[in-house]
Design an enzyme around this catalytic site. Structure first.
Site, PDB file in Angstrom:
ATOM      1  N   THR A  50       0.823  -1.219   0.000  1.00  0.00           N
ATOM      2  CA  THR A  50       0.000   0.000   0.000  1.00  0.00           C
ATOM      3  C   THR A  50       0.844   1.251   0.000  1.00  0.00           C
ATOM      4  O   THR A  50       0.436   2.288  -0.522  1.00  0.00           O
ATOM      5  CB  THR A  50      -0.923  -0.011   1.240  1.00  0.00           C
ATOM      6  OG1 THR A  50      -1.785  -1.114   1.118  1.00  0.00           O
ATOM      7  CG2 THR A  50      -1.744   1.255   1.355  1.00  0.00           C
ATOM      8  N   TYR A  64      -8.285   0.674  -3.411  1.00  0.00           N
ATOM      9  CA  TYR A  64      -7.193   1.189  -4.238  1.00  0.00           C
ATOM     10  C   TYR A  64      -6.398  -0.004  -4.728  1.00  0.00           C
ATOM     11  O   TYR A  64      -6.651  -1.147  -4.336  1.00  0.00           O
ATOM     12  CB  TYR A  64      -6.276   2.106  -3.404  1.00  0.00           C
ATOM     13  CG  TYR A  64      -5.698   1.373  -2.216  1.00  0.00           C
ATOM     14  CD1 TYR A  64      -6.376   1.313  -1.012  1.00  0.00           C
ATOM     15  CD2 TYR A  64      -4.484   0.682  -2.321  1.00  0.00           C
ATOM     16  CE1 TYR A  64      -5.883   0.598   0.060  1.00  0.00           C
ATOM     17  CE2 TYR A  64      -3.983  -0.035  -1.255  1.00  0.00           C
ATOM     18  CZ  TYR A  64      -4.684  -0.075  -0.069  1.00  0.00           C
ATOM     19  OH  TYR A  64      -4.197  -0.799   0.969  1.00  0.00           O
ATOM     20  N   THR A 130       1.635  -4.395   4.203  1.00  0.00           N
ATOM     21  CA  THR A 130       1.459  -4.685   5.630  1.00  0.00           C
ATOM     22  C   THR A 130       1.044  -6.130   5.901  1.00  0.00           C
ATOM     23  O   THR A 130       1.258  -6.640   6.996  1.00  0.00           O
ATOM     24  CB  THR A 130       0.382  -3.764   6.254  1.00  0.00           C
ATOM     25  OG1 THR A 130      -0.821  -3.912   5.515  1.00  0.00           O
ATOM     26  CG2 THR A 130       0.827  -2.325   6.276  1.00  0.00           C
ATOM     27  N   ASP A 131       0.441  -6.790   4.893  1.00  0.00           N
ATOM     28  CA  ASP A 131      -0.145  -8.109   5.176  1.00  0.00           C
ATOM     29  C   ASP A 131       0.875  -9.118   5.699  1.00  0.00           C
ATOM     30  O   ASP A 131       0.589  -9.870   6.620  1.00  0.00           O
ATOM     31  CB  ASP A 131      -0.811  -8.690   3.912  1.00  0.00           C
ATOM     32  CG  ASP A 131      -2.141  -8.028   3.604  1.00  0.00           C
ATOM     33  OD1 ASP A 131      -2.463  -6.998   4.232  1.00  0.00           O
ATOM     34  OD2 ASP A 131      -2.863  -8.541   2.729  1.00  0.00           O
ATOM     35  N   LYS A 203       0.394  -7.785  12.669  1.00  0.00           N
ATOM     36  CA  LYS A 203      -0.723  -6.951  12.217  1.00  0.00           C
ATOM     37  C   LYS A 203      -1.992  -7.428  12.919  1.00  0.00           C
ATOM     38  O   LYS A 203      -2.410  -8.564  12.739  1.00  0.00           O
ATOM     39  CB  LYS A 203      -0.869  -7.055  10.695  1.00  0.00           C
ATOM     40  CG  LYS A 203      -1.918  -6.115  10.113  1.00  0.00           C
ATOM     41  CD  LYS A 203      -1.968  -6.206   8.592  1.00  0.00           C
ATOM     42  CE  LYS A 203      -2.953  -5.204   8.019  1.00  0.00           C
ATOM     43  NZ  LYS A 203      -3.037  -5.276   6.550  1.00  0.00           N
ATOM     44  N   GLU A 323      -0.606 -28.640  28.136  1.00  0.00           N
ATOM     45  CA  GLU A 323      -1.849 -29.110  27.496  1.00  0.00           C
ATOM     46  C   GLU A 323      -1.667 -30.496  26.874  1.00  0.00           C
ATOM     47  O   GLU A 323      -2.596 -31.290  26.825  1.00  0.00           O
ATOM     48  CB  GLU A 323      -2.255 -28.084  26.434  1.00  0.00           C
ATOM     49  CG  GLU A 323      -3.427 -28.467  25.577  1.00  0.00           C
ATOM     50  CD  GLU A 323      -4.728 -28.598  26.370  1.00  0.00           C
ATOM     51  OE1 GLU A 323      -5.549 -29.432  25.981  1.00  0.00           O
ATOM     52  OE2 GLU A 323      -4.891 -27.866  27.367  1.00  0.00           O
TER      53      GLU A 323
END
Ligand code: GLU
Length: 366
Positions: A50, A64, A130-131, A203, A323
């Site tokens: 972006t 966009y 950013t992903d 993120k 666990e």
């Protein structure tokens, strides 16, 4: 307050004070060579995202096309950069970061490693979507053997949007890359005024400029052209890492299976059929495994595929032998790494054959 060294005074007199913080411990690494202008030399490696995006309408902050604007235009759009460092751009890719492949990760890391070895490069900035910037940041943190600053930067809004965040993020990233006090801190991510550790940051919001968080907090901030540090990374990275991109040419397949109620064993067995050398189990809670899946995961481990328990929760860390009896099953826990970070570390670690005990050591140390 620490007294400025002679070299630092020379830099201050040359007008580069915004990038230098006088407080805190002296940098461990020797001073980098300085250009005739007195300014640090920073290379901006662009990959898309972006921050290089463009939309038709200023009111559109989320509609966009990513990866449109070339690196030289990105640099030209932020004239203040020239006051901080001597910069030049290199266009590595022009892609949205969800399209990154292992081959591109390896390519990028080799390019960054080569740049970091150059005497005429003091710092490196990488523009990115950013992903998956958190994955690329952690990968570079593990495999690029340098103390020079490597700073990832991204934006949540394209340059054409009202209140676009890319220009300030880029200026801040160059400021951090140019600062001597950024050395030996691992790969960093500068966004939204914060300096995040590439290893820790993730993120967490997909629609706001304040998109990135670390459960351990940012390393520092960059405000009005000055860096401020509040903590240091404690995990192995850079020159202290046992991994080196100069000896890695490909990464093995690692699959993530997302935990929920009513799971099906095929999610795991098809990942193995697809060639996965490790499965990151993004389990519920403390990396929990449904009782009806335990035999499937034990069978997969018996075939030599590593089982790594992470958590879909996001924060906290997975406890070994709590666990599940990991010692008995020969499984690994991802510690505080989220599934996508665990995938990166597993892929890097499994570039060499390794038993689960050694893989677990790596998950404690990195
Ligand atoms: N999905 C695109 C990418 O990661 C755009 C998102 C962004 O950069 O914020 O490159």
């Amino acid at each position: 307050m620490r007294r400025p060294s002679a070299a630092l005074l020379a830099l201050l007199l040359a007008g580069v004070s915004p990038a230098i913080a006088l407080e805190g411990p002296a940098p461990a690494a020797p001073a980098a060579p300085v250009a005739a202008s007195g300014k640090p030399r920073v290379v901006i490696v662009a990959t898309g995202g972006t921050i290089a995006g463009a939309g038709a309408d200023a009111a559109n902050s989320a509609t966009y096309q990513a990866a449109k604007v070339p690196v030289d235009k990105l640099i030209a759009a932020v004239p203040a950069i020239a006051g901080v460092a001597e910069v030049r751009g290199e266009q590595a890719f022009q892609i949205a970061s969800e399209s990154f492949t292992n081959a591109q990760l390896v390519d990028l890391a080799k390019k960054v490693s080569a740049l970091a070895k150059r005497d005429d490069v003091d710092g490196i900035v990488i523009t990115h979507g950013t992903d998956t910037v958190e994955e690329t940041a952690y990968f570079l943190d593990l495999v690029v053997k340098t103390d020079k600053p490597i700073v990832m930067v991204a934006s949540m809004r394209p340059s054409t949007a009202i209140s676009a965040d890319g220009a300030l993020n880029l200026l801040d990233a160059v400021t951090v890359a140019a600062a001597k006090d950024s050395r030996a801190k691992g790969v960093l991510l500068t966004m939204n005024d914060e300096i995040q550790a590439g290893r820790d940051t993730t993120k967490r919001v997909n629609i706001k400029p304040s998109a990135f968080f670390s459960q351990w907090g940012p390393l520092g901030m960059v405000v009005e052209g000055k860096t401020y540090w509040f903590r240091a990374p404690v995990k192995r990275h850079g020159t202290a890492s046992e991994f080196d991109i100069d000896t890695i040419d490909a990464l093995p397949e690692v699959a993530i299976v997302y935990g929920s109620g009513n799971m099906h064993p095929e999610a795991y067995t098809s990942a193995v059929a697809g060639g996965a050398k490790a499965i990151i189990h993004a389990g519920t809670g403390n990396g929990s495994v449904a009782g009806y899946l335990v035999d499937t995961l034990k069978d997969i481990r018996a075939k030599g595929v590593q089982i790594i328990r992470s958590s879909r929760v996001g924060d906290g860390f997975v406890l070994r032998n709590a666990e599940q009896p990991d010692d008995t099953y020969d499984w690994v826990v991802a510690h505080d790494l989220n599934p996508q970070k665990a995938k990166i570390l597993a892929a890097v670690a499994l570039t060499k054959p390794r038993d689960a005990k050694d893989l677990q050591r790596i998950f404690w140390e990195y």
